[in-house]
Motif scaffolding. Structure first.
Motif, PDB file in Angstrom:
ATOM      1  N   ALA A  94       0.828  -1.207   0.000  1.00 21.89           N
ATOM      2  CA  ALA A  94       0.000   0.000   0.000  1.00 21.89           C
ATOM      3  C   ALA A  94       0.862   1.257   0.000  1.00 21.89           C
ATOM      4  CB  ALA A  94      -0.928  -0.008   1.215  1.00 21.89           C
ATOM      5  N   GLY A  95       2.042   1.187   0.591  1.00 17.27           N
ATOM      6  CA  GLY A  95       2.945   2.332   0.656  1.00 17.27           C
ATOM      7  C   GLY A  95       4.368   1.876   0.856  1.00 17.27           C
ATOM      8  N   ASP A  96       5.337   2.575   0.239  1.00 19.09           N
ATOM      9  CA  ASP A  96       6.741   2.151   0.281  1.00 19.09           C
ATOM     10  C   ASP A  96       7.606   3.365   0.003  1.00 19.09           C
ATOM     11  OD1 ASP A  96       8.765  -0.254  -1.583  1.00 19.09           O
ATOM     12  OD2 ASP A  96       9.026   0.650   0.365  1.00 19.09           O
ATOM     13  N   ASP A  97       7.819   4.194   1.034  1.00 18.47           N
ATOM     14  CA  ASP A  97       8.434   5.502   0.818  1.00 18.47           C
ATOM     15  C   ASP A  97       9.881   5.427   0.341  1.00 18.47           C
ATOM     16  OD1 ASP A  97       6.694   6.896   3.690  1.00 18.47           O
ATOM     17  OD2 ASP A  97       6.084   6.714   1.586  1.00 18.47           O
ATOM     18  N   ASP A  98      10.678   4.540   0.920  1.00 18.69           N
ATOM     19  CA  ASP A  98      12.106   4.519   0.591  1.00 18.69           C
ATOM     20  C   ASP A  98      12.537   3.249  -0.132  1.00 18.69           C
ATOM     21  OD1 ASP A  98      11.936   2.663   2.592  1.00 18.69           O
ATOM     22  OD2 ASP A  98      13.565   3.476   3.808  1.00 18.69           O
ATOM     23  N   GLY A  99      11.609   2.456  -0.603  1.00 19.51           N
ATOM     24  CA  GLY A  99      11.966   1.233  -1.320  1.00 19.51           C
ATOM     25  C   GLY A  99      12.189   0.033  -0.425  1.00 19.51           C
ATOM     26  N   SER A 100      12.013   0.195   0.888  1.00 27.32           N
ATOM     27  CA  SER A 100      12.296  -0.910   1.804  1.00 27.32           C
ATOM     28  C   SER A 100      11.038  -1.701   2.183  1.00 27.32           C
ATOM     29  CB  SER A 100      12.965  -0.396   3.084  1.00 27.32           C
ATOM     30  OG  SER A 100      12.103   0.471   3.791  1.00 27.32           O
ATOM     31  N   GLY A 101       9.898  -1.370   1.588  1.00 24.73           N
ATOM     32  CA  GLY A 101       8.652  -2.032   1.962  1.00 24.73           C
ATOM     33  C   GLY A 101       8.666  -3.526   1.724  1.00 24.73           C
ATOM     34  N   ALA A 102       9.254  -3.958   0.596  1.00 28.64           N
ATOM     35  CA  ALA A 102       9.305  -5.397   0.315  1.00 28.64           C
ATOM     36  C   ALA A 102      10.135  -6.119   1.364  1.00 28.64           C
ATOM     37  CB  ALA A 102       9.872  -5.641  -1.085  1.00 28.64           C
ATOM     38  N   GLY A 103      11.243  -5.493   1.806  1.00 32.05           N
ATOM     39  CA  GLY A 103      12.055  -6.099   2.849  1.00 32.05           C
ATOM     40  C   GLY A 103      11.308  -6.210   4.161  1.00 32.05           C
ATOM     41  N   ARG A 104      10.568  -5.165   4.521  1.00 31.06           N
ATOM     42  CA  ARG A 104       9.779  -5.223   5.758  1.00 31.06           C
ATOM     43  C   ARG A 104       8.733  -6.328   5.665  1.00 31.06           C
ATOM     44  NH1 ARG A 104      10.144   0.440   5.122  1.00 31.06           N
ATOM     45  NH2 ARG A 104       8.021   0.560   4.268  1.00 31.06           N
ATOM     46  N   LEU A 105       8.162  -6.494   4.494  1.00 31.39           N
ATOM     47  CA  LEU A 105       7.176  -7.560   4.308  1.00 31.39           C
ATOM     48  C   LEU A 105       7.805  -8.926   4.517  1.00 31.39           C
ATOM     49  CD1 LEU A 105       4.200  -8.125   3.370  1.00 31.39           C
ATOM     50  CD2 LEU A 105       5.163  -8.426   1.071  1.00 31.39           C
ATOM     51  N   MET A 106       9.019  -9.124   3.982  1.00 31.01           N
ATOM     52  CA  MET A 106       9.690 -10.417   4.121  1.00 31.01           C
ATOM     53  C   MET A 106      10.051 -10.714   5.572  1.00 31.01           C
ATOM     54  SD  MET A 106       9.724 -11.770   1.141  1.00 31.01           S
ATOM     55  CE  MET A 106       8.091 -11.010   1.089  1.00 31.01           C
TER      56      MET A 106
END
Length: 412
Positions: A94-106
């Motif tokens: 839904a939101g990923d300000d600095d490109g790290s959202g996929a990592g947080r998801l993992m």
């Protein structure tokens, strides 16, 4: 010597865990510790079915994907059939300000059970049109360099290259003494005021991306490696961050620097093939330049004394449970702030004609660790990633402070 299946086409039915594998098993109490790589792409994402087809075509030929963890026997057991639909998934951010959202998801998604190999692949759609491909595994089963080789073998259009193998050598007397000194230092608690806080149980992730040429140019100007520059800028950033929040200087900060001992032919073998060196980050240095000079002295000793090989011999000389318990002490929040790892992935990952813009090695937290920092180089880009316990107040300021320290090094 530990076997490394796959070089001759044969896969044993069972493999014993190595010393480092048992160390992670003990440190985590049998719970999985997610680790892996995130590759960020721009442009249109591939179809999930196409990703699954690539994985189905290759997975059975990659040794690291053919084993599960038999935790009750501290061993890896071969799996003869891989159900790809259980290993390849899709998600939307839904939101990923600095490109790290996929990592947080993992880091937040539960991992599969022990009845199948501990890895998965995720196609993650970003909120602004970009997408990520993520390879995830359990750190008890695979280290960062092994994950890098496996991700390339599994996903790349031309799966060649990757981190350079380690060429074993005879350690010097100084290397053996250094290894014993690191082990002795791990037996006593160390003051780490910025990181000695009660854990909050929630893991955050933030990152910063820079052209790799900038980091290399600083290294050339100062006679240093990319890893030296990474650690020196991190030391100054940490000192600045602590002083900003407390008004006090931070003493030299002990961190665990993982070093790969994965040799030729072991690229995609299951198991951890790493040792760690204890390095004091000079957070008290008056400038990034002074910090870099002190880091260079320490890493030069590690290289010339071949302490990497000394640690490998020391931790595997006796029963693996003894070596594993020593290993857990060397990477524990009582004695180090956390691991700081640098991985050069090499040429950019290309998946179905699309080239990744960046790669990020990520890892969860365990064993009292409050922070893991990685620098991942891919082609012409370097990405600093920080995985931290959210109990660390304002830890998300560190990437910007690291960039500021790098800029100061460029000007010195």
């Amino acid at each position: 010597m530990r076997p490394h299946p796959g070089t001759d086409g044969g896969l044993p039915a069972s493999l014993p865990m190595g010393t480092a594998d048992v160390a992670y098993h003990l440190a985590m109490g049998g719970r999985p510790l997610p680790t892996g790589l995130v590759f960020g792409f721009s442009g249109r994402a591939p179809a999930l079915d196409a990703v699954r087809a690539r994985v189905a075509e290759r997975a059975h030929r990659i040794p690291a994907l053919r084993y599960r963890i038999a935790r009750d026997r501290t061993a890896f057991s071969r799996v003869d059939r891989i159900a790809v639909e259980h290993h390849v998934h899709e998600a939307w951010l839904a939101g990923d300000d600095d490109g790290s959202g996929a990592g947080r998801l993992m880091l937040s998604r539960p991992m599969g059970g022990d009845d199948r190999p501990p890895w998965d692949v995720w196609l993650v759609h970003g909120p602004t049109g970009g997408h990520s491909l993520c390879y995830r595994t359990d750190h008890t089963f695979q280290d960062g360099v092994g994950a890098a080789h496996t991700a390339r073998a599994l996903l790349d259009d031309d799966p060649r290259g990757g981190p350079a193998p380690h060429r074993r050598a005879r350690p010097t007397v100084r290397g053996l003494a250094g290894a014993l000194g690191d082990v002795a230092a791990s037996l006593r608690p160390t003051a780490k005021p910025a990181f000695d806080v009660p854990g909050g149980g929630r893991t955050g992730m933030c990152q910063a991306v820079v052209p790799l040429a900038r980091v290399r140019a600083v290294g050339r100007a100062h006679g240093a490696t990319v890893n030296d520059v990474f650690l020196a800028a991190l030391a100054h950033a940490t000192g600045t961050w602590h002083a900003k929040n407390t008004g006090s200087p931070h003493p030299p900060l002990p961190v665990a620097v993982p070093m790969s001992v994965r040799g030729p032919g072991e690229e995609c073998a299951p198991g951890n093939r790493i040792v760690v060196a204890r390095v004091l980050l000079p957070c008290d240095a008056p400038s990034p330049h002074h910090a870099l000079e002190r880091i260079k002295e320490r890493t030069a000793v590690l290289r010339t004394s071949r302490q990497r090989d000394a640690l490998r011999l020391l931790l595997t000389a006796g029963p693996r449970t003894v070596g594993a318990r020593v290993g857990t002490r060397m990477v524990h929040g009582r004695t180090v702030a956390g691991p700081t790892s640098s991985v050069n992935f090499g040429a950019a990952l290309v998946h179905q004609g699309s080239t990744a813009r960046r790669a990020v090695v990520y890892s969860g937290l365990g064993a009292g660790i409050r922070c893991v920092t990685t620098l991942t180089s891919q082609h012409d880009t370097a990405c600093l990633a920080l995985m931290y316990d959210e109990a660390l107040s304002a830890a998300d300021e560190l990437p910007d402070l690291w960039l500021a320290a790098l800029l100061e090094l460029e000007r010195s």
